[in-house]
Design an enzyme around this catalytic site. Sequence first.
Site, short mmCIF file in Angstrom:
data_model
loop_
_atom_site.label_atom_id
_atom_site.label_comp_id
_atom_site.label_asym_id
_atom_site.label_seq_id
_atom_site.Cartn_x
_atom_site.Cartn_y
_atom_site.Cartn_z
N CYS A 79 0.83 -1.20 0.00
CA CYS A 79 0.00 0.00 0.00
C CYS A 79 0.87 1.25 0.00
CB CYS A 79 -0.92 -0.02 1.22
SG CYS A 79 -1.80 1.51 1.51
N CYS A 82 0.48 3.32 3.16
CA CYS A 82 1.16 2.68 4.30
C CYS A 82 2.66 2.95 4.24
CB CYS A 82 0.90 1.17 4.28
SG CYS A 82 -0.84 0.72 4.41
#
Length: 805
Positions: A79, A82
């Site tokens: 991600c 992230c």
Amino acid sequence: MARCCSRATSRFTHEVHKGFSKIPVSTVWMCFCLLFLSAAEAGLYSASDQIILLSKETVEPVLVNSTAALVVEFYASWCGHCISFSPVYRSLARDIAEWKTAVDLAAIDCAERANKRVCNEYQVTGYPTLKFFHAYSKPGALGQSFKGFSRDIMGLRHKIIDKLESHGELWPPACPPLEPISQAELESFFETISVRHLALIFEMNDSYVGREVTLDLLHFENIEVRRVLSTEVGLVTKLGVTDFPSCYLYYPGGNFTKLKVNIEARVFYSYALKRLPGVVRSGKPPPVIKDVHTNSTEEPWRPFNSSRVYMADLESTLHYSLRVELSAHPVIRGQALRALKMYISVLVKYFPGRPIVMNLLKAVNSWLKQSSSEVSYEELSAILDNTAQSPDTALPDGVRWVACQSSQPHLRRYPCGVWTLFHVLTVQAYNNHSTDPEEVLSAMRNYVHSFFGCRQCAEHFENMARESILEVNTLMSAVMWLWSRHNRVNNRLAGALSEDPNFPKIQWPSPDMCPSCHTVKPNGDHRWNNDRVFPFLLSFFSSSSILPDYLESEDHVLEKQRQKHADRQQALQAQKHERKIREAAGSITDPPPSPPAVQEEEEEEVEEEEGPQDEAVANMRQEDGEAAEMETKPTPWSKLEMNVGRRQQRGHGRRSIVGMKMRELPEDIVDLDSFVNQHYKAKALQLAAARVRQRSLQRKEEQEPGPVLGLGLELDVGLGMVGLQPMNERIEQRRKRELTGQYFEEEAELNHRGRWMMSVLSIGFSKVDISLCVILYFLSCMCLLAMYLFFKNRLRLRRVKVSLT
């Protein structure tokens, strides 16, 4: 909220808080999670980030019934959000590292197939997701989500404090009270709690400084921190508070004083309060503050200036690095050898050492450049000890710590020296205008990876380098990168067992050492003033600022090296002498070979006794010599047989010339006497002489009447009187000597064969083993004889019975 707060301010809760602060529960979970690091470290975080790495095996033991609250990030390593959030989460973990026993951080990678089910059970649908789990959470608890959380450290920190204050009955036992204190509670405070210092932080209602400082001092004893709101008019008026925030120290009896700090902010409050007299970390002994004292190493304490670098520390680091750490690698090859070459090359370029030390480093560098694919530490050690005795070349042997000395022998010292050495090298590379910004950092990284004894420390350093080494693109950034990573390590090790109470792990330089290096952001958070930090580092680690105090003089170092070399040579000579003695002692049990000197004398005597008349004998000797050259190296016994054969040939040659010309033969008598004295004892010679006389009588050869003399006496008489005796007597004595020589030759041959047989039979056996074999053989013979007699007697009795019937 009030009920929760009243529980937190009770004496019982305070005692529980102190007890739990000594044994952080989250630290236990951290150790438990280390068993599963291999899978977890594949994500965005590692064990060096002070974040608990969760997996499907550890998520329930960590979250359920924990004594500390936990904030968990559910993320996916693929991600993008992230990945961009991970540096913020790491910084948050470092920022609230002192809060661990009250609230800790954890993370789990939902992209891992094994963890996917766990993330689904906690109803995670997007990444990243932050959830807060209260202390003593029950199985099946899903946690409280952080909705719309900010992406800055201060906002996350405030959110965590809000969640902490939302606890109900099950307040984290290690968490101190966070509610404001009133004037009534303050008047009875010292009646219920016995502490040395009480810090009151006056602030506005929406400020978090008081609660943050309270959690920052969570692990420290002899001090309590309470927040006072500006609305508490009685206390504000009594202490004359005009600025918010501000910090005052309050003592029994109503005495108070304002805490002096450079900036009224959280970091400055925390640093100043931790340095108050008597304030120590929980579980740590109080620091010993004396000008002169002795430590447990039986070395005198060396007073030093904490704002300077000492050459004694740098040379001690080199000694330990090159003579101790490298000695754990008997053979250095491959990547380790390349790391060693880079390390020595950087030292030669940038180490600001004394001439004798630099000469030694250059010698090691030249030797390594000429080395092949591998080197042995034994050879390297010879270069380090300067066994070649090159002039003005030495590295002091042993350590002499000054600024890196410690209160206990297992604290600081070499790790402190390594960090100091690395800082000096980066600054020297900057001052020398190096062309490669990563030259020093790469050498350090490879050395730590290959040789540093603390393997977990080496792993943490490698994680930091892998994470951000690419940011280094200038010499200035190299200096600043090492400084920032050193502070990160100090943050991680603060409160660890390796922390020296006399030298606590702090963010360096401290506000006392460099006030201008510290500043605050508009929101009140601490910020480093890099424009001031960099000049400070250049000045602190400059070669011109290094003090030579406590160094051994160069003459003394060289003298000790020469003495060490002389002692080593003397020890080698003693070992050689000892080995010769052992070899000589071991050769006593072997058949004694004739000494080379004696053999050469015998050969010279044979050559001198040869005359032009003895051509046949000379030809025979020549043939014997050619045959001997064709064989392998003769054994001691074969040498003895050759000597005996030569004497026999010499005896036959003498027979051919006795009637032609009388010659005195003292050499022959002396040679025989030396042979006899070397290989036989006097008693054996007497017995042999008696046997010779018996043989001569059996051959009916006339014996000279007179007393029977021993062989030694006959030889002595012959030596002194050979020129005065008649011809027939001399011929008779010569015959006796020839017979004696033949007898000794036969005896030597028999003795040689017997010893050869014994040596063959005793291969791999001792004399005790052979003796036991002989005894057993004798007993078996006796047993067989007894059986023979028994059956013979039995048969005789049976015949008698048959005859009677």
